[in-house]
Design a protein around this motif. Structure first.
Motif, PDB file in Angstrom:
ATOM      1  N   ALA A 391      -1.795  11.242  28.869  1.00  9.09           N
ATOM      2  CA  ALA A 391      -0.992  11.342  28.176  1.00  9.09           C
ATOM      3  C   ALA A 391      -0.729  10.760  26.925  1.00  9.09           C
ATOM      4  CB  ALA A 391      -0.218   9.970  29.495  1.00  9.09           C
ATOM      5  N   CYS A 392       0.278  11.198  26.567  1.00 10.33           N
ATOM      6  CA  CYS A 392       0.067   9.739  25.209  1.00 10.33           C
ATOM      7  C   CYS A 392       1.329   9.556  24.807  1.00 10.33           C
ATOM      8  CB  CYS A 392      -0.187  11.131  23.912  1.00 10.33           C
ATOM      9  SG  CYS A 392       1.011  12.667  24.105  1.00 10.33           S
ATOM     10  N   SER A 393       2.227   8.883  24.225  1.00  7.48           N
ATOM     11  CA  SER A 393       3.049   8.215  23.538  1.00  7.48           C
ATOM     12  C   SER A 393       3.834   8.834  22.477  1.00  7.48           C
ATOM     13  CB  SER A 393       2.621   6.855  23.444  1.00  7.48           C
ATOM     14  OG  SER A 393       2.742   5.557  24.569  1.00  7.48           O
ATOM     15  N   TRP A 394       5.157   9.427  22.106  1.00  5.26           N
ATOM     16  CA  TRP A 394       5.550  10.387  21.095  1.00  5.26           C
ATOM     17  C   TRP A 394       6.181   8.790  20.518  1.00  5.26           C
ATOM     18  CZ3 TRP A 394       8.638  15.418  21.142  1.00  5.26           C
ATOM     19  CH2 TRP A 394       8.922  15.227  20.288  1.00  5.26           C
ATOM     20  N   ASP A 395       6.378   8.468  19.205  1.00  4.43           N
ATOM     21  CA  ASP A 395       7.379   8.007  18.058  1.00  4.43           C
ATOM     22  C   ASP A 395       8.020   8.748  17.940  1.00  4.43           C
ATOM     23  OD1 ASP A 395       9.365   6.344  17.463  1.00  4.43           O
ATOM     24  OD2 ASP A 395       7.427   5.461  15.971  1.00  4.43           O
ATOM     25  N   THR A 396       9.226   9.536  18.419  1.00  2.00           N
ATOM     26  CA  THR A 396      10.211  10.309  18.015  1.00  2.00           C
ATOM     27  C   THR A 396      10.996   9.858  16.870  1.00  2.00           C
ATOM     28  OG1 THR A 396      12.097   9.837  19.708  1.00  2.00           O
ATOM     29  CG2 THR A 396      10.431  11.352  20.787  1.00  2.00           C
ATOM     30  N   ARG A 397      10.945   9.121  17.123  1.00  2.00           N
ATOM     31  CA  ARG A 397      11.148   7.949  15.135  1.00  2.00           C
ATOM     32  C   ARG A 397      10.620   8.431  14.144  1.00  2.00           C
ATOM     33  NH1 ARG A 397      12.161   2.383  17.589  1.00  2.00           N
ATOM     34  NH2 ARG A 397       9.968   3.567  18.310  1.00  2.00           N
ATOM     35  N   ALA A 398       9.554   9.307  14.317  1.00  2.00           N
ATOM     36  CA  ALA A 398       8.516   9.828  12.953  1.00  2.00           C
ATOM     37  C   ALA A 398       9.248  10.533  12.614  1.00  2.00           C
ATOM     38  CB  ALA A 398       7.352   9.880  13.610  1.00  2.00           C
ATOM     39  N   VAL A 399      10.218  11.780  13.728  1.00  2.00           N
ATOM     40  CA  VAL A 399       9.851  12.773  13.157  1.00  2.00           C
ATOM     41  C   VAL A 399      11.694  13.291  13.153  1.00  2.00           C
ATOM     42  CG1 VAL A 399       8.026  14.216  14.207  1.00  2.00           C
ATOM     43  CG2 VAL A 399      10.522  14.106  15.531  1.00  2.00           C
ATOM     44  N   ALA A 400      12.225  14.579  12.343  1.00  4.60           N
ATOM     45  CA  ALA A 400      14.094  14.372  12.617  1.00  4.60           C
ATOM     46  C   ALA A 400      14.425  14.622  13.510  1.00  4.60           C
ATOM     47  CB  ALA A 400      13.598  15.665  11.133  1.00  4.60           C
ATOM     48  N   ASP A 401      15.611  14.510  13.811  1.00  6.11           N
ATOM     49  CA  ASP A 401      16.579  15.098  15.223  1.00  6.11           C
ATOM     50  C   ASP A 401      16.426  15.713  14.786  1.00  6.11           C
ATOM     51  OD1 ASP A 401      16.901  11.969  15.412  1.00  6.11           O
ATOM     52  OD2 ASP A 401      18.576  11.825  14.694  1.00  6.11           O
ATOM     53  N   GLY A 402      16.390  17.116  16.696  1.00  3.38           N
ATOM     54  CA  GLY A 402      16.660  18.121  16.172  1.00  3.38           C
ATOM     55  C   GLY A 402      15.549  18.696  17.084  1.00  3.38           C
ATOM     56  N   SER A 403      15.462  19.921  17.279  1.00  2.35           N
ATOM     57  CA  SER A 403      15.170  20.639  19.128  1.00  2.35           C
ATOM     58  C   SER A 403      13.234  20.854  18.844  1.00  2.35           C
ATOM     59  CB  SER A 403      16.009  22.073  19.281  1.00  2.35           C
ATOM     60  OG  SER A 403      15.463  22.572  20.500  1.00  2.35           O
ATOM     61  N   TYR A 404      12.619  20.712  19.662  1.00  2.00           N
ATOM     62  CA  TYR A 404      11.416  20.515  20.164  1.00  2.00           C
ATOM     63  C   TYR A 404      11.336  21.196  21.183  1.00  2.00           C
ATOM     64  CZ  TYR A 404      11.358  17.462  15.731  1.00  2.00           C
ATOM     65  OH  TYR A 404      11.508  16.948  14.734  1.00  2.00           O
ATOM     66  N   ASP A 405       9.874  22.121  20.877  1.00  2.00           N
ATOM     67  CA  ASP A 405       9.407  22.868  21.719  1.00  2.00           C
ATOM     68  C   ASP A 405       7.866  21.446  22.246  1.00  2.00           C
ATOM     69  OD1 ASP A 405      10.742  24.886  22.215  1.00  2.00           O
ATOM     70  OD2 ASP A 405       9.947  26.099  20.639  1.00  2.00           O
ATOM     71  N   LEU A 406       7.238  21.452  23.368  1.00  2.00           N
ATOM     72  CA  LEU A 406       5.880  21.303  24.411  1.00  2.00           C
ATOM     73  C   LEU A 406       4.515  21.683  24.561  1.00  2.00           C
ATOM     74  CD1 LEU A 406       7.775  17.813  24.572  1.00  2.00           C
ATOM     75  CD2 LEU A 406       6.468  17.936  22.497  1.00  2.00           C
ATOM     76  N   ARG A 407       4.164  21.354  24.296  1.00  2.00           N
ATOM     77  CA  ARG A 407       2.749  22.467  25.474  1.00  2.00           C
ATOM     78  C   ARG A 407       1.311  21.403  24.984  1.00  2.00           C
ATOM     79  NH1 ARG A 407       0.506  27.418  21.126  1.00  2.00           N
ATOM     80  NH2 ARG A 407      -0.850  26.225  19.814  1.00  2.00           N
ATOM     81  N   ALA A 408       1.000  21.942  25.751  1.00  2.00           N
ATOM     82  CA  ALA A 408      -0.545  21.086  26.043  1.00  2.00           C
ATOM     83  C   ALA A 408      -1.815  22.333  26.365  1.00  2.00           C
ATOM     84  CB  ALA A 408      -0.397  20.313  27.537  1.00  2.00           C
TER      85      ALA A 408
END
Length: 600
Positions: A391-408
């Protein structure tokens, strides 16, 4: 039972003070708000609502009877108990008495109202001002000859037993007929006739159209005929739902999404059960789903490796079932390496936790979690973790608002990398203006049923421009229409009923509130006259806009239901509302703070 809510400003303070959005309860407190950042909260000595129960009177009731209730409060004591009754065919509770001394009771002259079925309830208030309303109990008033038809239920299928009871019939013999008519008409036809005591009627609904019917009973003795109150809007539903299993793919490993598509044109879906079977064996449950989308994430590591079949079983409210075709010969294989990313949610803001599941017979060396703008290959590492839970913590305020994909990505002990399926289209939204909280409040009507006096409160994170809600509005009291729609009309299932606000027939850009329970009968729409106001409050130096919609009289429609299960509503705002500086509102939903309750 439903505890009365504290005043809106106190509620807002309970929600917002301390920076939390998920208050677990409310106290009696005094809240002071000014145009500056000054705010004061003073806790009362008694934080607990009283307990109260209305005692069911023995039916039938005649003449003057005694209504009783029991109430207790271990802290500030009981200040008063109000005993009320709801006459048949009305929505306004009548106060029988207010008693301040135990045992709490009062006399009720039943001859002042019509014969028929009544609800009786008690409202207790303690010394701190908290109020609790009891669950209603049923009572039948029969000062004259009265015939009552048993209610077969909102939805029926197969062969249904119903019947009638004749009160005050004396020694004369009575014959009863049970009649039916399409809902809203007077085209009465005979269902059962010539019934003698105990007046039981068997209704073979499979011989009738899948439609709504009104029922009544007529009792006759000689030249005397008495007709019961109408049991209205009984839905006959003998049609099975439709359901199909979505192919999960093959091979399957790690945590996988399993899903079905289902619908029902009659009473609506009650549940969809996703099932699996190994090599032709007995089917077992993966998950049970009660609302759309009918999907769940399941860790295939809990299944032995092998060949499986998957299917879905749908059940509607009437009890009709349908089973999908089996998606067969799908292989579960977790023998080498498998990795999957847990879905962090459709809307992300602030710092969120992102987790992955990983397994390898060669050992897990590390798991990397990555993000990329949706639909691109520009992957960026969020973190690398070498020990479970990954697991990890993601500070979403560090990226621009919008749609994102995630993977591992799993690196195993052999140096081989395995990539998970992509969790796509997760929306990062850190807009300043957003939905902060939503609350419902019962007025003086029936708990769990939408009626006059109830209210809906929408709280924004900052001040809005009232004119963006509807042109020229300043926030003062404005006539609007509150619309309640069944979830089957919206594609959200039987428990997906929702509220929105209209003006001149057009939906205002306040979004919608999902009640997450069944408040209106299948495929029905009910509207109420309502009044909308907007106020600005200050909490810890931050200004918020609170929009309150108070329910008025019924405007159109029928089929309202009284809900018995608690739920937590969800408000999905619309972007059409803007802040005073013109910033559009986030469309990220807000979940009702506090414990689940019976709304409205």
């Amino acid at each position: 039972m439903r505890r009365s809510l504290v005043p809106p400003l106190v509620l807002l303070a309970a929600v917002l003070v301390g920076g939390g959005l998920r208050s677990t309860g409310f106290s009696d407190a005094t809240y002071v708000s000014t145009s500056t950042s000054t705010a004061t909260v003073r806790a009362a000595a008694d934080w607990t609502a009283p307990a109260v129960t209305a005692e069911a009177p023995a039916s039938p009731l005649q003449g003057s009877v005694t209504l009783t209730a029991s109430a207790s409060d271990a802290e500030s004591g009981i200040a008063s108990v109000t005993i009320q009754y709801l006459p048949p065919g009305t929505s306004t509770w009548t106060t029988a008495c207010v008693d301040t001394t135990a045992p709490f009771s009062c006399a009720w002259d039943t001859r002042t109202g019509p014969d028929g079925g009544y609800d009786v309830r008690a409202r207790a208030t303690n010394g701190a001002g908290y109020t609790t309303v009891s669950e209603p109990v049923r009572a039948t008033v029969a000062n004259n000859v009265l015939v009552v038809l048993a209610d077969p239920g909102d939805v029926v299928h197969g062969t249904v037993q119903t019947g009638a009871t004749v009160y005050n019939g004396g020694v004369l013999p009575w014959l009863v007929s049970v009649q039916y008519a399409p809902t809203g008409t007077t085209q009465w036809k005979t269902l059962c006739s010539g019934l003698s005591a105990p007046f039981s009627c068997s209704w073979p609904t499979t011989s009738y159209a899948n439609d709504s019917f009104d029922l009544r009973a007529v009792a006759t003795s000689g030249v005397t005929s008495v007709t019961s109150a109408v049991v209205s809007d009984v839905l006959v539903d003998n049609a099975a739902p439709s359901v199909s299993m979505v192919d999960p793919g093959s091979p399957l490993s790690g945590t996988t999404t399993f899903a079905a598509s289902a619908s029902d044109a009659g009473s609506g879906l009650q549940q969809v059960v996703l099932q699996y079977s190994r090599s032709g064996g007995a089917f077992q449950t993966l998950c049970t789903l009660t609302s759309d989308p009918y999907s769940c994430r399941y860790a295939t590591t809990a299944l032995a490796d092998g060949t499986y079949g998957f299917r879905a079983v749908a059940t509607d409210v009437a009890g009709n079932t349908a089973t999908s075709a089996t998606v067969a010969n799908r292989v579960v294989d977790n023998t080498v390496s498998s990795v999957s990313l847990d879905d962090p949610g459709a809307f992300l803001s602030g710092t969120v936790g992102v987790t992955a599941q990983a397994n390898s017979s060669a050992g897990v060396t590390s798991v990397r979690i990555q993000r990329a703008p949706a639909g691109t290959s520009g992957w960026t590492d969020l973190c690398t973790d070498t020990t479970a839970p990954y697991a990890c913590s993601w500070d979403t305020r560090a990226v621009a608002d919008g749609s994102y994909d995630l993977r591992a990505l799993l690196l195993d002990g052999r140096g081989i990398t395995t990539t998970s399926a992509v969790v796509s289209g997760r929306k990062v939204d850190n807009s300043h203006l957003r939905a902060l909280d939503v609350q419902t409040s019962n007025g003086d009507g029936t708990v769990g049923r939408l009626d006059q006096g109830d209210s809906l409160t929408l709280t924004y994170s900052t001040t809005i421009a009232p004119g963006s809600v509807t042109g020229g509005w300043t926030g003062s009291a404005l006539p609007v229409t509150l619309r309640l729609r069944d979830g089957n009309l919206l594609g959200t299932g039987n428990r997906g009923d929702a509220l929105d606000v209209l003006r001149s027939g057009t939906a205002l850009p306040l979004g919608s509130v999902a009640l997450r329970e069944d408040y209106v009968k299948s495929r029905r729409t009910v509207t109420f006259n309502a009044t909308m106001t907007a106020t600005t409050v200050t909490v810890d130096g931050a200004e918020r806009t609170v929009i309150t919609i108070v329910v008025g009289t019924l405007a159109s429609g029928s089929g309202l239901r009284t809900v018995t299960a608690a739920s937590t509503v969800v408000w999905t705002p619309a972007s059409g509302v803007t802040s005073v500086t013109g910033t559009p509102c986030s469309t990220a939903p807000a979940t009702e703070s506090g414990p689940a309750d019976r709304e409205l």
